[in-house]
Motif scaffolding. Sequence first.
Motif, PDB file in Angstrom:
ATOM      1  N   GLU A  37       3.863   7.533   5.919  1.00 47.92           N
ATOM      2  CA  GLU A  37       3.452   6.769   7.098  1.00 47.92           C
ATOM      3  C   GLU A  37       4.335   7.044   8.301  1.00 47.92           C
TER       4      GLU A  37
ATOM      5  N   ARG B 282       0.833  -1.213   0.000  1.00 47.98           N
ATOM      6  CA  ARG B 282       0.000   0.000   0.000  1.00 47.98           C
ATOM      7  C   ARG B 282       0.859   1.252   0.000  1.00 47.98           C
ATOM      8  N   SER B 283       1.835   1.265   0.908  1.00 40.49           N
ATOM      9  CA  SER B 283       2.703   2.439   0.981  1.00 40.49           C
ATOM     10  C   SER B 283       3.452   2.622  -0.333  1.00 40.49           C
TER      11      SER B 283
ATOM     12  N   ASP C 113      -1.169   8.045   3.886  1.00 40.62           N
ATOM     13  CA  ASP C 113      -0.731   6.737   4.347  1.00 40.62           C
ATOM     14  C   ASP C 113      -0.912   6.698   5.861  1.00 40.62           C
TER      15      ASP C 113
HETATM   16 MG   LIG Z   1       2.506   1.060   4.862  1.00 37.36          MG
END
Ligand SMILES: [Mg+2]
Lengths: 318, 318, 518, 306
Positions: C339, C294-295, C424
Motif C-alpha cells: 500500500e 486487509r493489508s 493493496d
Molecule cells: Mg491497508
Amino acid sequence: MNIWRLMRRNAEDNFIVASLILLILFFGFSSDNFFSVITLTTILNQLPALTFVTVGMTLVLIVAGIDLSVGSVMGFCAAVVGVAAVAWGLPLWMACLMGLGTGLLCGAVNGLLVAYFSLPSFIVTLGMLEMARGLAYVTTGSQTMYIGSQIQSLALPLPGIGVSAALISAIVLVITAQFVLTRTVLGRYLVAIGSNEHAARMSGIDPRPYRLMVLAVSGALAGIAGIFNAAYLGSADPNAGIGLELSAIAAAVIGGTSLMGGRGSIIGAFTGVLIIAVLQNGLAQIGVSEPTKRLITGAVIIIAVVIDRWRAKHASSS
Amino acid sequence: MNIWRLMRRNAEDNFIVASLILLILFFGFSSDNFFSVITLTTILNQLPALTFVTVGMTLVLIVAGIDLSVGSVMGFCAAVVGVAAVAWGLPLWMACLMGLGTGLLCGAVNGLLVAYFSLPSFIVTLGMLEMARGLAYVTTGSQTMYIGSQIQSLALPLPGIGVSAALISAIVLVITAQFVLTRTVLGRYLVAIGSNEHAARMSGIDPRPYRLMVLAVSGALAGIAGIFNAAYLGSADPNAGIGLELSAIAAAVIGGTSLMGGRGSIIGAFTGVLIIAVLQNGLAQIGVSEPTKRLITGAVIIIAVVIDRWRAKHASSS
Amino acid sequence: MTGSARLTISNLNKAFAAPVLIGVNLKIARGEVHAIVGENGAGKSTLVNILAGNLRKDGGEISLDGNIYEPQGPRDAYTAGIACAAQELSSIETLSVAENIALRALPQKNFVIDRGALNANALKLMQRVGLQNIDPTSSTEALSLADRQLLEFAKAISFDCQLLILDEPTAALTAPQADHLHSIIADLAAAGKSIIYISHRLDDVLDVADNVSVLRDGELVVTTAAKQTSVSDLVEEMTGRNQITSTARRDYVSDAGVVLDVTCLTTNDLPHPIDLTFKSGEIVGLAGLAGAGRSELLSALFGLVPLTGGTVKRMNNGAAHVVLNAGQAVRNGIAYLGEDRQSMGLFPGQSLLTNMMVPGSADIRTLQCIDHKRERDAGTKLVEKLTIRCQNLTQDIRQLSGGNQQKALIARWLHRDSDILLLDEPTRGVDVGTKNAIYDLLISLRQKGKTIIMASSEIDELTTVCDRILVLSDRKLVRSFERNDFSEQDILTAAFSEFTASVENQSTSDSRVASPLR
Amino acid sequence: GSSGDSDHTGDTSGENGVPDDRPTVALIIKSLANEFFVTMADGARQHQSQNEGAYDLIVNGIKNETDLAQQVALIDQMIASGVDAIVIAPADSKAVVPALARAVAAGIVVVNIDNQLDADTLAEYELRIPFVGPDNFAGAEKVGNYLAATMEANQSVAILEGVPTTYNSQRRTAGFLKAMNDAGINVVAQQSAQWDQTAAVTVTSGILIQHPELDAILAANDNMALGAVAAIAQSGRGDAIKVVGFDNISAVQDLIREGRILATADQHAALLAVYGVEFALEALSGGATEADKATPVDLVTIDTLK
Ligand SMILES: [Mg+2]
Ligand SMILES: Nc1ncnc2c1ncn2[C@@H]1O[C@H](COP(=O)(O)OP(=O)(O)OP(=O)(O)O)[C@@H](O)[C@H]1O
Ligand SMILES: Nc1ncnc2c1ncn2[C@@H]1O[C@H](COP(=O)(O)OP(=O)(O)OP(=O)(O)O)[C@@H](O)[C@H]1O
Ligand SMILES: [Mg+2]
C-alpha cells in the motif's frame, strides 16, 4: 534535572550496560588487582579524550553524517597547544584556547563543505583526516613537544574532589549533550534531519546550518580532546589520535547509535566509551600478547552489538 | 562484449577521468621523469592489490554495507600464504589457494553476521579488522616471512606481454565485475537491495544471501589481494594493508559510488584507484615532504569529489 | 466563496526537462475550498510544491493577500501562513507522533521542550482528525499508512494558517475517514481559511469544493463552480475525451480450479482463524475500515508476516506448495503490490525501466545476462499500456508524479505475468482515466485465468471489478458477498459490525478498541 | 625544521639549463612522521646544501613505519626517476631486498642505513649491500646496563615494546633483556605500546596496577618513555619508578634534566643519513667501499647533557 533518572531510563533501553558489567566481571576474575581504586582512577583518567570525541561523533552520526577527521584534528590541536605553549611561550589558557579554535575551524571547514556544497561527509572528513595530520606534522616539525607539568594538572585528580578537571568536564559534556539531544528543540531537529531530511525540510527546518554546526562542534570537541590528550601526556604528540575515529564510531554504535542517522544516545555512547576503556585497561593489566589483544578487542566489539540487537529483537517481539 | 563502449559510456558519466588527467599532467610538468615507460610500469605494478580490494568494497557499498576489514584480511591472507609456503612447505599454488580460502572464510563470517544476524556491517567488519590483524600476527609470529622469488613471478611482467599476471587478473576482474553489475540480473538485484531493501524484499528478493555473498566476495578478493601483495613484496608482511580500507572507500567514492547504497560503478572505482596510485607515485617522484604529501592527498580526495558532484549537478540541471 | 482574493497566481511557468506548468492563472478567495484536478502528471503537485516553497518557479507571479509571494524555502511558506500536506507522506520515524505534529513549533519552556503542552496539544489535534486511539508519545514507525496520512493532515492544521494545501489527503483513507476529514475542511473554510484540495476522487471533489480547476498537461483549462459541473464534465476536461468507463466483458468462470488455499490462518494482528480459497479467473475484493486487517491479510498471503497458525498453500497443477516467504511466493507466481509505494515498492535513484524490471519476468534467473533490448521493448509497451507519463525509460523514478510511480509498480507485476496478484490499494493516487484502464486490465487478466485479490478503501471500485467481496471488520473476516448480491450499504454495515459490537460490549478484553473512524 | 620546504633540493639541470652530471641520491627512510627520521632527513638536506655542487637529493618516506608495500613502491619509483644512488632505511629487513635487487640491476648504487638487511635474503639474490648504521642491540644494552647500575638484583622492571613486527623493536627488546638478565633483574611484564605515546600511557597504567612492586620501565623508544612518565605521574608514584628510553628525541632532554627519565640512547640520526650519502657518493666516484661501517650509539644521561 535528575541525572539518575536520565541514566536509568537510558540504561533500560541500552542492554549494552550488561556487556560492560560482563567485561568488568571478566577482568575482575582474570586479574587480582582489577577491583581496586587505582584501577578505577586509571580508567577514569583515560576517558576524557575519547569521550569528547565520541560525543561529537554521535551528534554527527545522528544527522546521518560521519566524521573521520576527529583523530587527526585532535592531534593537530594538541600540536597547536604544544607549539603555542612551548615555542611561542603563550600562557597555558591562551594556548588551550588556540587549540580549541583550531578544532572549531577544522570542523567548520568540514561542515561548510558538507552542508553547503553537498559533499559526502565521509569523503570530506577523510580529506581532512589527511590534511589535519599533515598540519600536525608541520606545526611540530614532526617532533613530540614536551609541555611540562603545568598542563598535566588538567588531567590529574583535583585535590579534595579526587577526579580530574578533564573528567569532570567530560561528564558535564555527556549530560549536557544528552539533555540537548532529548529535551531541546535543537536536539529534536537533529534527530529529524538525520531520520528524514526531506521531511525535516518540509517542516521548515533548513538542514544546512545544523549540519554545519554539528560538524563544527565535533571539530571543537576534538580540539578539547587534543588539549586533554596533551594534558594526559604532558606533551604534544603529533601522532596522537591515529585511528581514534574508529574507536569513537565503535563506541557510539555499541551504545545504540545508528549509522543511518536519526537514532542515537549520548549516554549510550558513553557506555560504549567505558567498554572500550575497560577493555584496553583490562587487557593491559592481564598483559596478554598483542595478537590476543586484537582478537579479544574484535570479539568484544561484535559481541557487544550482538547483545544489543538481541535485546532489541527480544523487546520488540514481546 | 565491447570493452571500449563500456569504458566510454562510463567515462561519460564519470567526470572523474578529468581529475585523473589533470593529475597526470600536473606530475608530468613537475617531474622530468614522470612521462616514461618505467613510471607507467611502476604505477601499473602497484594497482592489483588495491584494485581487488576496491572492487569488493564497491560491491559491498552498493548493497549499502561497508567492509572495514579488507586491509586486515589482506594481511592475514598474505600471512597464511607465507606460512603455508615457507613453514609448511606447500606448493605455491596450494598456498595461494589457502590464502584465497582464508579471505573467503573471513568474508563469509562477516556476511553471515551481517545478513543473518542483522548486525551493522560497520561494526562487524570493524571487529573483523581487529581479529584478522591479530590472526595475521599469530600466524607469522609477528615476523615478516620471506617467501622467495617464486611467488614474485606473479607480480613481474610476463615475458612477451609486458604486464604482470596480477595486473591482467585485476583488469579482468574490473571488466567482469562491471559486466555483472550492469548487465546481469544479479547486478540489478544488488542495486535494488542497496536502493531499497524493503522494496526488494517485497519483490521476492531475499536480501540476505546477496549480502552474505557480497561480503564473502569482498573477503575472497581481499584474499587475492593478499596473494598479490605477497607476490609484490616477495614476502608475507603481517602488517600489510593497514589503512587500506580507507583508500579503497576513497577510490570507490571518488569513482561515483554512493555510501548510501544503490549506486556504484566498478569502472569508476578503478579510475579512483588510478587516481590514488598516480598521486602516490607522483608525490614520491617529486619528493615532497610527508606533511605536504598529506595535505595534497587530502586536498585531491576532496577536489575529485567536488568535481564529480559539480558535474552531477550541472548534468541534472541541463 | 466569500471575501477578496487570498491567493493570486498569474502566468505561472515551470519546466523540468519539459514544461510542466504553462501560464497557469488561479485566484482563490478567503474561505474558499478550491479543488484542482487533472490526470497523473498534469502538474498538480508541482504547483503545490511551488506554493510550499519546495520548488522555485520559472516565471509568473504569485501574490498572497495582495503581497508578492516568492518563497525561498518551506520556512517562507510557513511564515506567510501557508500550510501544506504533501502527497508523499513523510513522517519522521524516530520522533514521536506528537513531535512529528508539532515539529515546526515545538513548545518550550526555558529552552526545554514542554512535553506536557506538546502531548496535550497533539492529542487535541489527533482527536480532531480521528487519531485519538494512538499514544502521542509513541513513535510513528508502527503507524499504518492511513494513520500516517491523517498525521500529515494533523501536521498541516497544527498551526493557524491562512492557506491550507492538501495534495491527495484522502488517497489512503476509507470513506468514513474521508468524510470526517471533509467535515473538518468545511469547518476551516467557514473560519475563513482558504483551502486548495487535490484529489482523484471526483465525487469527493464536487462535495467539498466551492470551485474546481482542471489542469491538463500543465495548462489550466477551466475553473468552474463545483455546483455547475459534474464528474463526467470534469473527466472530459481533464482528458479531452468523453467519459471513460470500464468496458470489458465480465463472465464469471465459476468452475475453475483452486489456486490458493488458506486454512486456519492467524497472525499477531489477525487473531481469528481465516479459511479461504481462491480460484483461478476471479477477482476478489477485500473491504473494511481502516485497521480492519486487509493489508495484514494480503501480506500474510504473500509470506511477509510470520503466521502464528494455519497455512497458505499455492495449488498449481495438482501440486501444493506452502508459501513461507516472499521469495517462494514470487517464484510460485504470486505478486504483491504494497500500500505504501515509497517504502514498499520504489527503488529510488533507479530508472523507471529498472523499477519495472525488478524482479523481472518469470523465466529470469539470477545469473543470467539482461537482454536490454527485450527489456526496453517490454518497458515501452508497459508505459503505453498504463499511460505512464515520463520523458524516457531511463528517467529516475523519483522524478515521476505520484500516480505515475504507482502505475510503474503495477507494470512491474504485469511484466512478471504472475498468476495471482495481491494488490493493496492498487489505484491509490491514480487518475480516473487510468483507473478505468486498470479495471479493464484486471478484468482482462481475469479472463486469462489469473487470480486477483485486491484491498481497496473505495467500495464502488470493488463493486465495479470484483466477482466476490470479503469484508473484514476489526481484524476478523465477517462476511463474503457474491457478485449478484453486492450492495454498498450491506458491505458498509458488515465493515462496521465488529466495531459496533465491541462498542456495545464495553467490557471487551481487547485493549485496542478501535473506533470506526480509525 | 625545514620540513615544510620542498625536499627536492638542488636543481636537476645546471645553471644555464644544460643538464649537469651531478649525481642524484635518493634517501628512502621510514616514517617521516617520526622525529628520528625527520632528524635524519634534515641532516641529509643540510649536508646537501653545504655540498651544493656535488649532488642532488630526493627524500622520501612512508606514511607509517609498517607500510612495507609503500616502501617497495618508493624504491620502484626511484628507479623510475632514474636516480644514481639509493640510501635506504628499510622498513623490513627481508621484504625490500627483491626491490633493491632490481635497483642494483638497474645500475643504481644502494646503501643500507639504520636497519640492517637480512643476510640470507641478500645471499639468495647474490647481493652485497654495504650497511652503515648503529647497533640497536648494543645501544639498548648500554641503556639497560646504565639502568641496572642504579638498581639491585631481584628488583622488577617492565619493557614497552614498539610494533612487535619491527626489527628495531625486536633488537632493542633483546638488548634490554640481556642487560636485565645479566644484572639479575626480573622482567615482570613485556607489552607492546605500538611506538605510540598514548598507547604507552594505557599500557603502563595497566602494568602499574598489576605490578605495584615495579621499579623501572624500559621503553623501546622515547615516545613510549614519555607516555610511561605520564602514566607514572597519574598513578601518583612520582619518583619511585625509573624510566629509560631510546632515540634521544628533543622532548626527552628536558625530562632527563628534570630527572624524570634516567637515560636514552642517541644514534645520531642526523649523521646517519649523512654517512650513508657520503658512502654512496664515494662508491659513485669509483672508490669501492664495500665494507660495512658502524656508527656510534651514545648513552645520554643527565651527566652527558650538562
Ligand atoms: Mg491497508
Ligand atoms: N524533479 C523532476 N524532474 C523532472 N521531471 C519532473 C520532476 N518532478 C516532476 N516532474 C514531472 O512533472 C510532471 C508533473 O508532475 P506532478 O507531480 O506535478 O504531477 P501531478 O499532477 O501531481 O500527478 P499525480 O496525480 O500523479 O500526483 C510529471 O510529468 C513529472 O514527471
Ligand atoms: N483495533 C486496532 N487497534 C490498534 N491497532 C490496530 C487495530 N487493528 C489493526 N491495528 C494495527 O493497524 C495496522 C493496520 O492494519 P491493516 O493495515 O492490516 O488494516 P487495513 O484494513 O489495511 O487498514 P489501512 O487502511 O489502515 O491500511 C495493523 O498493523 C495492526 O497492527
Ligand atoms: Mg501529485
